[in-house]
Scaffold this motif. Sequence first.
Motif, PDB file in Angstrom:
ATOM      1  N   GLU A  21       0.991  -1.184   0.146  1.00 45.04           N
ATOM      2  CA  GLU A  21      -0.188   0.006   0.160  1.00 45.04           C
ATOM      3  C   GLU A  21       0.793   1.355  -0.107  1.00 45.04           C
ATOM      4  O   GLU A  21       0.713   2.154  -0.891  1.00 45.04           O
ATOM      5  N   VAL A  22       1.759   1.236   0.984  1.00 47.99           N
ATOM      6  CA  VAL A  22       2.510   2.557   1.063  1.00 47.99           C
ATOM      7  C   VAL A  22       3.985   2.381   0.745  1.00 47.99           C
ATOM      8  O   VAL A  22       4.938   3.308   0.647  1.00 47.99           O
ATOM      9  N   GLY A  23       4.395   1.081   0.043  1.00 45.46           N
ATOM     10  CA  GLY A  23       5.725   1.063  -0.219  1.00 45.46           C
ATOM     11  C   GLY A  23       6.316   1.516  -1.510  1.00 45.46           C
ATOM     12  O   GLY A  23       5.382   1.937  -2.368  1.00 45.46           O
ATOM     13  N   PHE A  24       7.525   1.786  -1.804  1.00 40.28           N
ATOM     14  CA  PHE A  24       8.200   2.385  -2.912  1.00 40.28           C
ATOM     15  C   PHE A  24       9.374   1.878  -3.131  1.00 40.28           C
ATOM     16  O   PHE A  24      10.114   1.261  -2.179  1.00 40.28           O
ATOM     17  N   VAL A  25      10.071   2.092  -4.505  1.00 39.81           N
ATOM     18  CA  VAL A  25      11.384   1.843  -4.488  1.00 39.81           C
ATOM     19  C   VAL A  25      12.082   3.016  -4.895  1.00 39.81           C
ATOM     20  O   VAL A  25      11.700   3.811  -5.703  1.00 39.81           O
ATOM     21  N   LEU A  26      13.280   3.351  -4.219  1.00 40.31           N
ATOM     22  CA  LEU A  26      14.026   4.689  -4.427  1.00 40.31           C
ATOM     23  C   LEU A  26      15.300   4.457  -5.143  1.00 40.31           C
ATOM     24  O   LEU A  26      16.054   3.426  -4.713  1.00 40.31           O
ATOM     25  N   LEU A  27      15.606   4.915  -6.410  1.00 43.87           N
ATOM     26  CA  LEU A  27      16.913   4.613  -6.681  1.00 43.87           C
ATOM     27  C   LEU A  27      17.156   5.649  -7.834  1.00 43.87           C
ATOM     28  O   LEU A  27      16.452   6.645  -8.198  1.00 43.87           O
ATOM     29  N   LYS A  71      -2.066   6.633 -11.727  1.00 44.93           N
ATOM     30  CA  LYS A  71      -1.417   7.129 -12.904  1.00 44.93           C
ATOM     31  C   LYS A  71      -0.714   8.336 -12.902  1.00 44.93           C
ATOM     32  O   LYS A  71       0.413   8.641 -13.310  1.00 44.93           O
ATOM     33  N   SER A  72      -1.479   9.431 -12.068  1.00 46.01           N
ATOM     34  CA  SER A  72      -0.672  10.465 -11.984  1.00 46.01           C
ATOM     35  C   SER A  72      -1.346  11.414 -10.734  1.00 46.01           C
ATOM     36  O   SER A  72      -1.945  11.178  -9.920  1.00 46.01           O
ATOM     37  N   LEU A  73      -0.832  12.780 -10.624  1.00 47.69           N
ATOM     38  CA  LEU A  73      -1.294  13.722  -9.634  1.00 47.69           C
ATOM     39  C   LEU A  73      -2.778  13.708  -9.454  1.00 47.69           C
ATOM     40  O   LEU A  73      -3.429  13.700  -8.335  1.00 47.69           O
ATOM     41  N   ARG A  74      -3.400  13.427 -10.934  1.00 51.98           N
ATOM     42  CA  ARG A  74      -4.933  13.643 -10.918  1.00 51.98           C
ATOM     43  C   ARG A  74      -5.602  12.399 -10.140  1.00 51.98           C
ATOM     44  O   ARG A  74      -6.742  12.733  -9.780  1.00 51.98           O
ATOM     45  N   ASP A  75      -4.951  11.207 -10.069  1.00 58.44           N
ATOM     46  CA  ASP A  75      -5.771  10.210  -9.480  1.00 58.44           C
ATOM     47  C   ASP A  75      -5.473  10.339  -7.791  1.00 58.44           C
ATOM     48  O   ASP A  75      -6.236   9.549  -7.246  1.00 58.44           O
ATOM     49  N   LEU A  76      -4.708  11.118  -7.325  1.00 56.19           N
ATOM     50  CA  LEU A  76      -4.491  11.401  -5.810  1.00 56.19           C
ATOM     51  C   LEU A  76      -5.630  11.735  -5.072  1.00 56.19           C
ATOM     52  O   LEU A  76      -6.264  13.078  -5.506  1.00 56.19           O
ATOM     53  N   SER A  77      -6.125  11.265  -4.013  1.00 53.97           N
ATOM     54  CA  SER A  77      -6.931  11.756  -3.107  1.00 53.97           C
ATOM     55  C   SER A  77      -6.354  11.587  -1.482  1.00 53.97           C
ATOM     56  O   SER A  77      -5.457  10.991  -1.457  1.00 53.97           O
ATOM     57  N   SER A  78      -7.116  12.072  -0.594  1.00 46.41           N
ATOM     58  CA  SER A  78      -6.559  11.758   0.795  1.00 46.41           C
ATOM     59  C   SER A  78      -6.219  10.485   0.995  1.00 46.41           C
ATOM     60  O   SER A  78      -5.542  10.349   2.120  1.00 46.41           O
ATOM     61  N   GLU A  79      -6.969   9.549   0.485  1.00 43.29           N
ATOM     62  CA  GLU A  79      -6.597   8.103   0.836  1.00 43.29           C
ATOM     63  C   GLU A  79      -5.239   7.682   0.404  1.00 43.29           C
ATOM     64  O   GLU A  79      -4.505   6.921   1.090  1.00 43.29           O
TER      65      GLU A  79
END
Length: 329
Positions: free
Chosen positions: A189-195, A220-228
């Motif tokens: 859910e909150v994971g990511f890869v930094l490289l 997809k992008s900024l547009r898909d973001l919400s407080s969740e």
Amino acid sequence: ATVAAKREISSAESEESSREAKRAKGDDKNGEETGNEPEWKNILSTFTTSSVLSDSAREKIMFLHGKIAGDEAVVVLEKTPIREESLAELFRDSKLRLDMRNDIYSSYRLQAPPHLNEIKTTVVCPATEKHVKKYRRQESFLVEETGDDYRSVTLPYVQQQSLSLQWVYNILEKKAEAERVVYDDPDPEVGFVLLPDLKWDQKQVDDLYLIAIARQKDIKSLRDLSSEHLPLLRNIFHKGKAAILERYNLPASKLRVYLHYQPSYYHLHVHFTKLGHDAPGCGVERAHLLADVIQNLQTDPQFYRTRTLWFPLRADDGLLGRFKEAGRL
Ligand code: GTA
């Protein structure tokens, strides 16, 4: 910067020596991926140039379109910065020829040893028409996109015309660049890869450029973001900064952390660049600071789904054509 740069060089050196050790043991990941060890192999020896897409003498960069063994290709050639650590070797081992002398002034041509005179080279092959357009010098136009424009114009275009995300999935699944990963949070859910970003050669911290790629695949992008998505964004922000401090000794106050809108690749990722490094796409017309994004979503959970956003599009971008057809330009 010098301390940080030294830290980076030493961390790059230690990575290199650990890779050397792995190669010696025959378990180098990169070697496994490709079936060969990284080696000096000139895949560009058959490159034929059809056009120079753009170039800059000041930035010492050239974008070329051509073919490699019959396949369309884009090649980016970029002269690399002079590194403080290699100065002693540069002065000691170079050839110097006088061009002119006048009073106290003189100018020379310095021929450096080849390993101090490398050209960072990026190859996209096979390249699509969209890649070729992306690198061609073009006039840009600022577009105004309401939430409704996004749903009726942009989203259908993005769903039909986006660049492949295979490189992103390869990173998330450790099928490529695994040995370059700086930080990996495996949480779905909150994971990511930094490289390190493709544009950074990791030779000096002065032009540091990393990307954090979210593990969630449906943003997809900024547009898909919400407080969740706030827990994900906060996680990337805090752990990304901490990982950069740990690895490169660069504090958060030296970082520009942002998202692009429109991005080139429609899978959520965050750019981490060093403040003071004029990274392509860090201008106000395209970059949205992650700190602002988090605050805006705290204030209004649907901020990026409803607000009008502005962004530049190149003259031959198909999306610009769609905005014109829709009477929005
Ligand atoms: N680690 O395989 C990859 C990879 N790919 C394919 C892209 N990126 C990758 N990183 C890794 N491995 O920063 C990176 C890109 C970019 C980010 C995607 O992912 O380097 P974005 O979706 O917001 O798209 O970010 P962006 O920023 O438009 O992408 P990109 O490709 O960097 O294009 C930016 C523009 O910068 C180009 O149009 C080009 O004209 C210009 N540019 C200027 N200088 C350079 C340069 N040195 N190299 C490449 N492009 C440059």
